[in-house]
Design an enzyme around this catalytic site. Structure first.
Site, PDB file in Angstrom:
ATOM      1  N   HIS A 118     -14.248  28.741   5.036  1.00 34.25           N
ATOM      2  CA  HIS A 118     -14.779  30.623   4.495  1.00 34.25           C
ATOM      3  C   HIS A 118     -14.081  31.328   5.113  1.00 34.25           C
ATOM      4  O   HIS A 118     -13.971  31.037   6.679  1.00 34.25           O
ATOM      5  CB  HIS A 118     -16.154  30.761   4.748  1.00 34.25           C
ATOM      6  N   HIS A 120     -13.828  35.329   7.115  1.00 34.71           N
ATOM      7  CA  HIS A 120     -14.871  36.305   6.618  1.00 34.71           C
ATOM      8  C   HIS A 120     -14.440  37.790   6.268  1.00 34.71           C
ATOM      9  O   HIS A 120     -12.327  37.901   7.291  1.00 34.71           O
ATOM     10  CB  HIS A 120     -15.801  36.281   8.001  1.00 34.71           C
TER      11      HIS A 120
HETATM   12  P1  5GP Z   1     -20.048  31.396  10.364  1.00 30.77           P
HETATM   13  O1  5GP Z   1     -20.691  31.645  11.579  1.00 30.77           O
HETATM   14  O2  5GP Z   1     -20.027  29.485  10.079  1.00 30.77           O
HETATM   15  O3  5GP Z   1     -17.795  31.359  10.527  1.00 30.77           O
HETATM   16  O4  5GP Z   1     -20.043  32.201   9.172  1.00 30.77           O
HETATM   17  C1  5GP Z   1     -20.914  31.252   8.556  1.00 30.77           C
HETATM   18  C2  5GP Z   1     -21.123  33.292   7.049  1.00 30.77           C
HETATM   19  O5  5GP Z   1     -22.809  32.578   6.391  1.00 30.77           O
HETATM   20  C3  5GP Z   1     -22.477  34.131   8.391  1.00 30.77           C
HETATM   21  O6  5GP Z   1     -21.664  35.498   8.711  1.00 30.77           O
HETATM   22  C4  5GP Z   1     -23.763  34.143   7.653  1.00 30.77           C
HETATM   23  O7  5GP Z   1     -24.502  34.896   7.871  1.00 30.77           O
HETATM   24  C5  5GP Z   1     -23.333  33.686   6.444  1.00 30.77           C
HETATM   25  N1  5GP Z   1     -24.578  32.627   5.375  1.00 30.77           N
HETATM   26  C6  5GP Z   1     -25.336  32.225   5.917  1.00 30.77           C
HETATM   27  N2  5GP Z   1     -26.135  31.521   4.992  1.00 30.77           N
HETATM   28  C7  5GP Z   1     -25.571  32.279   3.806  1.00 30.77           C
HETATM   29  C8  5GP Z   1     -26.145  32.289   2.505  1.00 30.77           C
HETATM   30  O8  5GP Z   1     -27.470  32.046   2.427  1.00 30.77           O
HETATM   31  N3  5GP Z   1     -25.870  32.956   1.942  1.00 30.77           N
HETATM   32  C9  5GP Z   1     -24.752  34.232   2.305  1.00 30.77           C
HETATM   33  N4  5GP Z   1     -24.562  34.970   1.575  1.00 30.77           N
HETATM   34  N5  5GP Z   1     -24.094  34.090   3.789  1.00 30.77           N
HETATM   35  C10 5GP Z   1     -24.791  32.937   4.375  1.00 30.77           C
END
Ligand code: 5GP
Length: 155
Positions: A118, A120
């Site tokens: 993903h 951001h």
């Molecule tokens: P990472 O730390 O893997 O780069 O980012 C994961 C992101 O996914 C985090 O910013 C977190 O807030 C978001 N996230 C985690 N679970 C969910 C969810 O169930 N729904 C949504 N919309 N975002 C999520």
């Protein structure tokens, strides 16, 4: 050579971890859990981050099974960055931040917590620190209002 392995293996392995089809973003793709979506096509989905680092924080994911940059098929990456540009422009128009940060974490060592590739899209505002490490669950009505602003700005 590592990069020359067959394309069929590209989606299988990153840092010895296997793609887990029960991860939260895979469930969003399958429609098993809700997300506040701003854009969806046959290859990608953009939706609001549930614990935003700033107002307008949006995530963009491909619909292929890839954990991160290393195992993503190139055509899926191409579709992902194209949709990311479209959504980032809309976020920028809707929120008019002072800047906009694009983040993509690979592996826990980089802060990855959801093991589905993903981007951001993070608006940055002068004098408002990003809620990095101290984000809280967003109010659903606020997220929906933010998503509507972004949808309205999509061209
Ligand atoms: P990472 O730390 O893997 O780069 O980012 C994961 C992101 O996914 C985090 O910013 C977190 O807030 C978001 N996230 C985690 N679970 C969910 C969810 O169930 N729904 C949504 N919309 N975002 C999520």
């Amino acid at each position: 050579m590592r990069w020359a392995r067959p394309a069929s293996e590209f989606h299988r392995v990153t840092n010895s971890m296997l793609y887990d089809t029960s991860n939260i973003f895979a469930k969003i793709i399958r429609g098993e859990i809700p997300a506040v979506k701003v854009l969806e096509d046959e290859r990608c989905i953009a939706f609001m981050d549930i614990m935003p680092w700033s107002d307008g924080h949006t995530l963009v994911i491909p619909k292929v099974q890839a954990m991160g940059l290393f195992d993503a098929p190139p055509d899926a990456l191409a579709a992902l960055i194209k949709q990311t540009q479209i959504v980032a422009r809309a976020v920028n128009a809707a929120f008019q931040p002072d800047g906009l940060r694009l983040v993509q974490n690979n592996s826990p060592g980089a802060g990855q917590t959801v093991f589905h590739l993903h981007f951001h899209i993070v608006p940055c505002y002068n004098d408002v620190p990003l809620r990095l490490g101290n984000a809280v669950m967003a109010n659903l009505a606020v997220l929906q209002e933010h998503a509507q602003r972004i949808r309205n700005a999509l061209t």
